[in-house]
Design a protein around this motif. Structure first.
Motif, PDB file in Angstrom:
ATOM      1  N   HIS A  59       7.887  29.176  32.855  1.00 30.58           N
ATOM      2  CA  HIS A  59       6.673  29.006  32.081  1.00 30.58           C
ATOM      3  C   HIS A  59       7.110  29.204  30.686  1.00 30.58           C
ATOM      4  CE1 HIS A  59       5.187  30.397  35.846  1.00 30.58           C
ATOM      5  NE2 HIS A  59       5.418  31.693  35.737  1.00 30.58           N
ATOM      6  N   GLY A  77      11.781  28.620  29.244  1.00 34.28           N
ATOM      7  CA  GLY A  77      10.880  29.605  29.168  1.00 34.28           C
ATOM      8  C   GLY A  77      10.574  29.985  27.925  1.00 34.28           C
ATOM      9  N   LEU A  78      11.729  29.961  26.926  1.00 34.35           N
ATOM     10  CA  LEU A  78      11.367  30.415  25.450  1.00 34.35           C
ATOM     11  C   LEU A  78      10.771  28.835  24.823  1.00 34.35           C
ATOM     12  CD1 LEU A  78      14.406  32.586  24.825  1.00 34.35           C
ATOM     13  CD2 LEU A  78      11.948  33.000  24.533  1.00 34.35           C
ATOM     14  N   VAL A  90       6.781  29.909  27.124  1.00 33.20           N
ATOM     15  CA  VAL A  90       6.207  30.948  26.399  1.00 33.20           C
ATOM     16  C   VAL A  90       7.001  31.110  25.300  1.00 33.20           C
ATOM     17  CG1 VAL A  90       4.769  33.024  25.958  1.00 33.20           C
ATOM     18  CG2 VAL A  90       4.940  32.108  28.287  1.00 33.20           C
ATOM     19  N   PRO A  91       7.085  30.426  24.059  1.00 34.51           N
ATOM     20  CA  PRO A  91       7.770  30.621  22.890  1.00 34.51           C
ATOM     21  C   PRO A  91       7.872  32.139  22.353  1.00 34.51           C
ATOM     22  CG  PRO A  91       6.671  28.633  22.625  1.00 34.51           C
ATOM     23  CD  PRO A  91       5.900  29.380  23.727  1.00 34.51           C
ATOM     24  N   ALA A  92       8.949  32.420  21.886  1.00 37.79           N
ATOM     25  CA  ALA A  92       8.921  33.801  20.863  1.00 37.79           C
ATOM     26  C   ALA A  92       9.127  33.362  19.522  1.00 37.79           C
ATOM     27  CB  ALA A  92      10.403  34.766  21.439  1.00 37.79           C
ATOM     28  N   TRP A 110      17.011  27.936  32.344  1.00 41.29           N
ATOM     29  CA  TRP A 110      15.693  28.576  32.596  1.00 41.29           C
ATOM     30  C   TRP A 110      15.192  29.577  31.348  1.00 41.29           C
ATOM     31  CZ3 TRP A 110      13.439  28.563  37.637  1.00 41.29           C
ATOM     32  CH2 TRP A 110      12.340  29.536  37.615  1.00 41.29           C
ATOM     33  N   MET A 111      16.209  30.324  30.898  1.00 45.05           N
ATOM     34  CA  MET A 111      15.601  31.219  29.500  1.00 45.05           C
ATOM     35  C   MET A 111      15.145  30.284  28.615  1.00 45.05           C
ATOM     36  SD  MET A 111      17.426  34.512  27.737  1.00 45.05           S
ATOM     37  CE  MET A 111      18.299  33.590  26.351  1.00 45.05           C
TER      38      MET A 111
END
Lengths: 313, 313
Positions: A7, A273-274, A9-11, A269-270
């Motif tokens: 999913h 996701g970010l 969802v930026p940081a 993936w990470m």
């Protein structure tokens, strides 16, 4: 049917795009004992590029006596037909290797040094200073030919013989390489022992020496499962290039059965996701890694490859 | 002879001490099909405590028809002799379970809800609201008896049937549980899909509802290799309690062959590397996990357990 995917969802404060430097064909295959046919290697590289890899280390122009697996460097280079948009790099240990690489049409070369004496002795048959002298000589010659040069530093965090490696020592070597003309650096946690505070301390030491973050790539091994948290810490410090190998190809040479290179799939993936762009299609890459795992005869240690394959069945 | 161990290099702004909430004996064993003798479970728990585990979830007072593996809850509790300094918790699904737990001498109980309807239906045979109602009823009864209550929320990030789970929904459920009297929360990434930006967004949403970080534990699964980077992101947001299972015990129920719970050893490596105290002796814990892996008949998926064992041979 559920299809697992990260999913987005930026940081806050992270790079919006990351360059993944794919080391599977060179660093990964080099660690494998089964000899892989040149045609299989070429297919592997072409499938990686088709899956979206923008930067690939193809092979090494090291003496075939040292690494028989990569003795087909010229043949492989001749066989490959890759778009100009792909950044391709080959490893060269010395002037002889550089000459062979240039004759084979290399566009960028990588040189290799060690941050510890014992690894320099065992892996490079040299001293730390001797390896740096050899690397700077190759760098000057390659730059004179107009080629970019990547400078690898091994054992930047810990060493099986010497323990903790001081960040000041690594930063001094990095500065020497940058001053000698390398266009980028790859800082390796060759045995995978590092943790995020150590990563941030090393990046601080590099910044103090005036090395721009844009020249720095981080090369983490997943031997102790720490690679991705180290990537995340590096991202918070502005690093935007990371080395990894498709499917986690390449085992740990210092702990039989343990994991070596960070798997590109786990990294993707990470990053996805970010909300960070990599250009890679995770499903295509997983298919490629699974196919390559069959060629070399053992399964991928990547968590993502394992879980995605499990989810399909 | 080299003995691999994390190098302690603290990162700025993180907690100096972390509570590891060991879920192996309950959440881990529950996922195993081979029935484990009560005496083995007791030895496992006693060895975990000897290795430094300060907080252990012992078992579940769920109906034996649902989880035959944990049908020996009373017998196990009766067999155990643990120091008062160890925080022990047992899961209770309903009033009946609470009565059994109290009769068996439970010191703290945990209740269980889902953030998604489909998981509530399949795993709890209820709805989201129905599960919350049951949990709040048990919470009130347990608090009236003077027991602390931990509130688990499952599927806080993604769900195999519903996709991305909105952080607002999870935060609302968390607030309802806190208002009902739970003394702490455990927020689970039950399928392991989350990444650090999602974790930080969820923690933001909890803060906006006034839930103190000291009441929050994070429960990550390593199915896609993301657990430790999510722990690191949580640490930067001040979280200081994490769930994990020794050796990574407990597989992923939604992807056969994939990893489930974050391995305590991998977590300890990162925390000790960051200079964060856990009280755990990594070598003793690895020995315990390796011994337990033999009892259940398959090897540990933990990167640290695998590498430390490899380094010894």
């Amino acid at each position: 049917m559920w299809k697992p995917a990260p999913h987005r969802v930026p940081a806050p404060g992270l790079p919006t795009s990351v360059r993944i430097y794919e080391v599977g064909p060179r660093d990964g295959l080099q660690a494998e004992t089964a000899v892989i046919p040149t045609e299989t290697k070429a297919q592997f590289i072409e499938r990686l590029v088709a899956a979206g890899s923008r930067t690939v280390e193809l092979t090494s122009f090291v003496s075939p006596r040292w690494i028989p697996q990569l003795a087909d460097a010229e043949e492989l280079m001749d066989r490959l037909h890759l778009p100009d948009s792909v950044r391709t790099v080959v490893l060269v240990p010395n002037r002889k290797g550089l000459e062979r690489a240039v004759a084979a049409g290399a566009r960028e070369v990588a040189v290799f040094v060690s941050a510890t004496e014992e690894f320099a002795k065992r892996n490079l048959n040299s001293t730390v200073d001797g390896a740096i002298a050899a690397a700077t000589e190759v760098t000057a010659a390659a730059r004179a030919l107009g080629l970019p040069v990547r400078g690898y530093i091994s054992m930047c965090f810990g060493d099986p013989w010497e323990g903790t490696v001081p960040v000041e020592r690594v930063a001094d070597i990095a500065k020497t390489l940058v001053d000698s003309g390398v266009t980028s650096l790859s800082l390796g946690d060759t045995i995978g022992v590092g943790t995020p505070g150590h990563v941030l301390a090393l990046l601080d030491a590099l910044r103090e020496r005036g090395i721009p973050t844009s020249q720095i790539a981080m090369h983490f091994h997943d031997t102790y499962g720490q690679a991705l948290s180290n990537v995340y810490a590096s991202l918070t410090a502005g690093v935007s290039e990371f080395d990894s190998s498709a499917g986690g190809l390449g085992r740990c040479p210092y702990a039989k059965g343990a994991t070596g290179n960070l798997a590109t799939e786990d990294l993707v993936w990470m990053l996805h996701g970010l909300g960070i762009d990599t250009g890679i299609d995770l499903d295509s890459l997983t298919d490629t890694s699974s196919w390559m795992a069959e060629q070399i005869g053992h399964s991928s240690p990547s968590r993502v490859v394992t879980a995605l394959r499990a989810a399909r069945t």
